[in-house]
Write a protein that holds these residues in place. Sequence first.
Motif, PDB file in Angstrom:
ATOM      1  N   GLY A  62      44.287 -20.288 -22.516  1.00  0.00           N
ATOM      2  CA  GLY A  62      45.243 -19.124 -22.319  1.00  0.00           C
ATOM      3  C   GLY A  62      45.895 -19.589 -21.377  1.00  0.00           C
ATOM      4  O   GLY A  62      45.858 -20.739 -20.629  1.00  0.00           O
ATOM      5  N   PHE A  63      47.254 -18.820 -20.865  1.00  0.00           N
ATOM      6  CA  PHE A  63      47.904 -19.127 -19.916  1.00  0.00           C
ATOM      7  C   PHE A  63      48.564 -17.897 -19.411  1.00  0.00           C
ATOM      8  O   PHE A  63      48.721 -16.730 -20.093  1.00  0.00           O
ATOM      9  N   HIS A  64      49.091 -17.696 -18.138  1.00  0.00           N
ATOM     10  CA  HIS A  64      49.848 -16.752 -17.598  1.00  0.00           C
ATOM     11  C   HIS A  64      50.999 -17.316 -16.743  1.00  0.00           C
ATOM     12  O   HIS A  64      50.657 -17.939 -15.743  1.00  0.00           O
ATOM     13  N   GLY A  65      52.233 -17.377 -17.288  1.00  0.00           N
ATOM     14  CA  GLY A  65      53.530 -17.798 -16.474  1.00  0.00           C
ATOM     15  C   GLY A  65      53.047 -19.166 -16.527  1.00  0.00           C
ATOM     16  O   GLY A  65      52.985 -19.981 -17.326  1.00  0.00           O
ATOM     17  N   ALA A  66      52.879 -19.991 -15.242  1.00  0.00           N
ATOM     18  CA  ALA A  66      52.961 -21.316 -15.242  1.00  0.00           C
ATOM     19  C   ALA A  66      51.284 -22.096 -15.160  1.00  0.00           C
ATOM     20  O   ALA A  66      51.355 -23.005 -14.963  1.00  0.00           O
ATOM     21  N   ASN A  67      50.385 -20.977 -15.088  1.00  0.00           N
ATOM     22  CA  ASN A  67      49.105 -21.179 -14.876  1.00  0.00           C
ATOM     23  C   ASN A  67      48.423 -21.457 -16.201  1.00  0.00           C
ATOM     24  O   ASN A  67      48.623 -20.657 -17.453  1.00  0.00           O
ATOM     25  N   LEU A  68      47.535 -22.316 -16.376  1.00  0.00           N
ATOM     26  CA  LEU A  68      46.617 -22.565 -17.589  1.00  0.00           C
ATOM     27  C   LEU A  68      45.274 -22.005 -17.073  1.00  0.00           C
ATOM     28  O   LEU A  68      44.840 -22.175 -16.312  1.00  0.00           O
ATOM     29  N   ALA A  69      44.753 -21.001 -18.388  1.00  0.00           N
ATOM     30  CA  ALA A  69      43.209 -20.859 -18.357  1.00  0.00           C
ATOM     31  C   ALA A  69      42.489 -21.903 -19.216  1.00  0.00           C
ATOM     32  O   ALA A  69      42.916 -22.100 -20.417  1.00  0.00           O
ATOM     33  N   LEU A  70      41.468 -22.638 -18.580  1.00  0.00           N
ATOM     34  CA  LEU A  70      40.773 -23.377 -19.021  1.00  0.00           C
ATOM     35  C   LEU A  70      39.066 -23.128 -19.347  1.00  0.00           C
ATOM     36  O   LEU A  70      38.853 -22.393 -18.330  1.00  0.00           O
ATOM     37  N   MET A  71      38.306 -23.389 -20.172  1.00  0.00           N
ATOM     38  CA  MET A  71      37.036 -23.228 -20.241  1.00  0.00           C
ATOM     39  C   MET A  71      36.434 -24.777 -20.459  1.00  0.00           C
ATOM     40  O   MET A  71      36.890 -25.212 -21.481  1.00  0.00           O
ATOM     41  N   PRO A  72      35.283 -24.869 -19.603  1.00  0.00           N
ATOM     42  CA  PRO A  72      34.789 -26.158 -19.727  1.00  0.00           C
ATOM     43  C   PRO A  72      34.061 -26.179 -20.822  1.00  0.00           C
ATOM     44  O   PRO A  72      33.364 -25.297 -21.532  1.00  0.00           O
ATOM     45  N   VAL A  73      33.789 -27.492 -21.509  1.00  0.00           N
ATOM     46  CA  VAL A  73      33.083 -27.889 -22.819  1.00  0.00           C
ATOM     47  C   VAL A  73      31.882 -28.517 -22.094  1.00  0.00           C
ATOM     48  O   VAL A  73      30.971 -28.669 -22.885  1.00  0.00           O
ATOM     49  N   THR A  74      32.008 -29.387 -21.135  1.00  0.00           N
ATOM     50  CA  THR A  74      30.741 -29.733 -20.539  1.00  0.00           C
ATOM     51  C   THR A  74      30.539 -29.287 -19.256  1.00  0.00           C
ATOM     52  O   THR A  74      31.260 -28.093 -18.917  1.00  0.00           O
ATOM     53  N   GLU A  75      29.440 -29.635 -18.538  1.00  0.00           N
ATOM     54  CA  GLU A  75      28.938 -28.917 -17.428  1.00  0.00           C
ATOM     55  C   GLU A  75      29.966 -28.819 -16.117  1.00  0.00           C
ATOM     56  O   GLU A  75      30.496 -29.788 -15.922  1.00  0.00           O
ATOM     57  N   LEU A  76      30.231 -27.573 -15.780  1.00  0.00           N
ATOM     58  CA  LEU A  76      31.113 -27.341 -14.615  1.00  0.00           C
ATOM     59  C   LEU A  76      30.579 -27.699 -13.264  1.00  0.00           C
ATOM     60  O   LEU A  76      30.079 -26.743 -12.733  1.00  0.00           O
ATOM     61  N   HIS A  77      30.424 -28.946 -13.033  1.00  0.00           N
ATOM     62  CA  HIS A  77      29.730 -29.165 -11.608  1.00  0.00           C
ATOM     63  C   HIS A  77      30.541 -30.405 -10.642  1.00  0.00           C
ATOM     64  O   HIS A  77      31.086 -31.266 -11.265  1.00  0.00           O
ATOM     65  N   GLY A  78      30.774 -29.856  -9.478  1.00  0.00           N
ATOM     66  CA  GLY A  78      31.633 -30.499  -8.473  1.00  0.00           C
ATOM     67  C   GLY A  78      32.923 -30.600  -8.602  1.00  0.00           C
ATOM     68  O   GLY A  78      33.762 -31.356  -8.008  1.00  0.00           O
ATOM     69  N   VAL A  79      33.519 -29.391  -9.249  1.00  0.00           N
ATOM     70  CA  VAL A  79      34.963 -29.199  -9.259  1.00  0.00           C
ATOM     71  C   VAL A  79      35.303 -28.407  -7.969  1.00  0.00           C
ATOM     72  O   VAL A  79      34.668 -27.793  -7.327  1.00  0.00           O
ATOM     73  N   GLU A  80      36.516 -28.828  -7.036  1.00  0.00           N
ATOM     74  CA  GLU A  80      37.093 -28.280  -5.952  1.00  0.00           C
ATOM     75  C   GLU A  80      38.435 -27.866  -6.048  1.00  0.00           C
ATOM     76  O   GLU A  80      38.897 -28.507  -7.059  1.00  0.00           O
ATOM     77  N   PRO A  81      38.982 -27.061  -5.239  1.00  0.00           N
ATOM     78  CA  PRO A  81      40.265 -26.684  -5.543  1.00  0.00           C
ATOM     79  C   PRO A  81      41.050 -28.051  -5.365  1.00  0.00           C
ATOM     80  O   PRO A  81      40.905 -29.009  -4.513  1.00  0.00           O
ATOM     81  N   GLY A  82      42.309 -28.363  -5.919  1.00  0.00           N
ATOM     82  CA  GLY A  82      43.114 -29.348  -6.050  1.00  0.00           C
ATOM     83  C   GLY A  82      42.474 -30.293  -6.839  1.00  0.00           C
ATOM     84  O   GLY A  82      43.518 -31.381  -6.762  1.00  0.00           O
ATOM     85  N   ALA A  83      41.367 -30.223  -7.450  1.00  0.00           N
ATOM     86  CA  ALA A  83      40.897 -31.335  -8.321  1.00  0.00           C
ATOM     87  C   ALA A  83      42.047 -31.638  -9.407  1.00  0.00           C
ATOM     88  O   ALA A  83      42.722 -30.822  -9.780  1.00  0.00           O
ATOM     89  N   ARG A  84      42.131 -32.966  -9.506  1.00  0.00           N
ATOM     90  CA  ARG A  84      43.365 -33.335 -10.543  1.00  0.00           C
ATOM     91  C   ARG A  84      42.870 -33.139 -11.958  1.00  0.00           C
ATOM     92  O   ARG A  84      41.722 -33.458 -12.553  1.00  0.00           O
ATOM     93  N   ILE A  85      43.782 -32.865 -12.826  1.00  0.00           N
ATOM     94  CA  ILE A  85      43.443 -32.473 -14.223  1.00  0.00           C
ATOM     95  C   ILE A  85      44.689 -33.312 -15.109  1.00  0.00           C
ATOM     96  O   ILE A  85      45.812 -33.417 -14.836  1.00  0.00           O
ATOM     97  N   HIS A  86      43.996 -33.746 -16.231  1.00  0.00           N
ATOM     98  CA  HIS A  86      45.163 -34.415 -17.218  1.00  0.00           C
ATOM     99  C   HIS A  86      44.636 -34.331 -18.450  1.00  0.00           C
ATOM    100  O   HIS A  86      43.581 -33.731 -18.975  1.00  0.00           O
ATOM    101  N   ARG A  87      45.566 -34.076 -19.196  1.00  0.00           N
ATOM    102  CA  ARG A  87      45.548 -33.870 -20.718  1.00  0.00           C
ATOM    103  C   ARG A  87      44.852 -35.061 -21.306  1.00  0.00           C
ATOM    104  O   ARG A  87      45.047 -36.097 -21.109  1.00  0.00           O
ATOM    105  N   SER A  88      44.030 -34.706 -22.075  1.00  0.00           N
ATOM    106  CA  SER A  88      42.881 -35.604 -22.520  1.00  0.00           C
ATOM    107  C   SER A  88      43.702 -36.260 -23.996  1.00  0.00           C
ATOM    108  O   SER A  88      44.334 -35.637 -24.811  1.00  0.00           O
ATOM    109  N   ALA A  89      43.510 -37.530 -24.203  1.00  0.00           N
ATOM    110  CA  ALA A  89      43.954 -38.398 -25.220  1.00  0.00           C
ATOM    111  C   ALA A  89      43.405 -37.816 -26.676  1.00  0.00           C
ATOM    112  O   ALA A  89      43.987 -38.040 -27.734  1.00  0.00           O
ATOM    113  N   MET A  90      42.451 -37.147 -26.598  1.00  0.00           N
ATOM    114  CA  MET A  90      41.648 -36.484 -27.730  1.00  0.00           C
ATOM    115  C   MET A  90      42.417 -35.451 -28.279  1.00  0.00           C
ATOM    116  O   MET A  90      42.038 -34.863 -29.242  1.00  0.00           O
ATOM    117  N   SER A  91      43.190 -34.804 -27.458  1.00  0.00           N
ATOM    118  CA  SER A  91      43.707 -33.628 -27.858  1.00  0.00           C
ATOM    119  C   SER A  91      45.262 -33.915 -28.361  1.00  0.00           C
ATOM    120  O   SER A  91      46.050 -33.114 -28.915  1.00  0.00           O
TER     121      SER A  91
END
Length: 92
Positions: A62-91
């Motif tokens: 989902g999304f709201h304005g300029a923000n994206l909402a994501l759901m993890p497919v793998t375990e959500l462990h070790g994520v912190e504010p400001g962690a870098r995200i990039h679009r996967s080549a798989m998509s």
Amino acid sequence: MNFLNHVDHVLPSLEQPEPIVHGRVSRVVGMTIEARGMRAPIGALCEIHSQSGNPIVAEVVGFHGANLALMPVTELHGVEPGARIHRSAMSD
């Protein structure tokens, strides 16, 4: 040359900008990850860089304005504010 003819002449030479494929984690609530600074369609897969060094795969749900909402497919462990995200080549 009138304006419309000029536009028709110039339009083919314009380049489309590359989509922004990198962003940052701005918030996590429960299992929902919020990302800022990037664009991706619903269903796109992204990789989040975690403290552990293991990427977390998440899907844009989902999304709201300029923000994206994501759901993890793998375990959500070790994520912190400001962690870098990039679009996967798989998509692509």
